[in-house]
Design a protein around this motif. Structure first.
Motif: not given
Ligand code: ZN
Length: 258
Positions: A119, A212, A225, A227, A232, A234
């Protein structure tokens, strides 16, 4: 030797810490037991990964002295062991369980360290990509505020199709996208403008094994971060942490406000 007894010795055996007789006994058990051999293989593989991937820090002389002093004090304080014969089996089984627990604990700790390291790497890499693209003036390879231009441009260059939204009405204007690399994989990168700040959003298909943390700060940049929508997300920017978190969570929800 049964599997319980072997379980206490697998980790020390893998570390070469067993004397000849016990080493011989566990070798014999491993030759005939697929389950313990599997554990042994995983311990070895984990050790190789820890050595290769986790940075090594030498203990300072002061820390070393403190650890040794603590160990000495623990030894002095421990009562002398006496094991009456009838309790021997109970001692042995609890010892075996404690050994298993220690192995499992070491296993969990090692895995957690690798996850944490991965991570750290991911957030660090995302920030490095953002900085590199900014400095090289390569933030945008396809310049458009039109999601119907950016999305097909990215889809044509990747094996997935990232959702692309423009949230200009909320102050986050889509200005384009680019193809970047994270963890040696090509990744869709959406570029947004929020007031005077640029926000990079790296989007890739959601994978089960990444955990993460929601927010990190790397070299002064915030990395948020989320989801959602099978992806995902970021986001990297110098915009404030709460603004960035709210934005990336909203993208992950498919643009819907809370
Ligand atoms: Zn076994």
């Amino acid at each position: 030797m049964n599997c319980n007894e072997a379980g206490t010795m697998i980790a020390p055996y893998a570390d070469g810490e067993l004397d000849g007789l016990r080493g011989h006994a566990i070798e014999k058990h491993l030759r005939g037991c697929a389950s313990c051999t599997g554990i042994h293989d995983r311990v070895l593989a984990l050790r190789v990964r820890l050595r290769a991937e986790v940075p090594y820090f030498a203990a300072s002389p002061a820390l070393r002295a403190r650890v040794l002093a603590t160990l000495g004090a623990m030894r002095a304080a421990a009562p002398p062991r006496s094991r009456p014969a009838p309790d021997r089996w109970r001692w042995l089984s609890s010892g075996a369980l404690a050994g298993c627990t220690a192995t499992m604990f070491a296993w969990a700790l090692g895995t957690a360290v690798l996850d944490w390291r991965a991570n750290e790497d991911l957030a660090g890499e995302a920030v490095a990509s953002h900085v590199r693209a900014t400095l090289n003036n390569q933030l945008i390879q396809v310049a458009s505020s039109d999601q119907h231009t950016v999305k097909p441009w990215l889809s044509a260059r990747l094996d997935y199709s990232p959702p692309v939204q423009d949230l200009a009405t909320d102050g986050f204007t889509l200005i384009g996208g680019r193809l970047d690399t994270l963890k040696r994989h090509s990744i869709a990168t959406l570029v947004y403008q929020h007031r005077l700040h640029t926000i990079d959003v790296f989007v890739r298909p959601e994978s089960a094994h990444v955990s993460v943390p929601a927010l990190r700060t790397v070299r002064g940049f915030n990395v948020a971060h989320a989801t959602g929508s099978g992806m995902d997300w970021l986001a990297v920017s110098d915009v404030s942490a709460d603004v960035l978190t709210g934005f990336v969570e909203r993208l992950a929800r498919g643009g819907a406000s809370q």
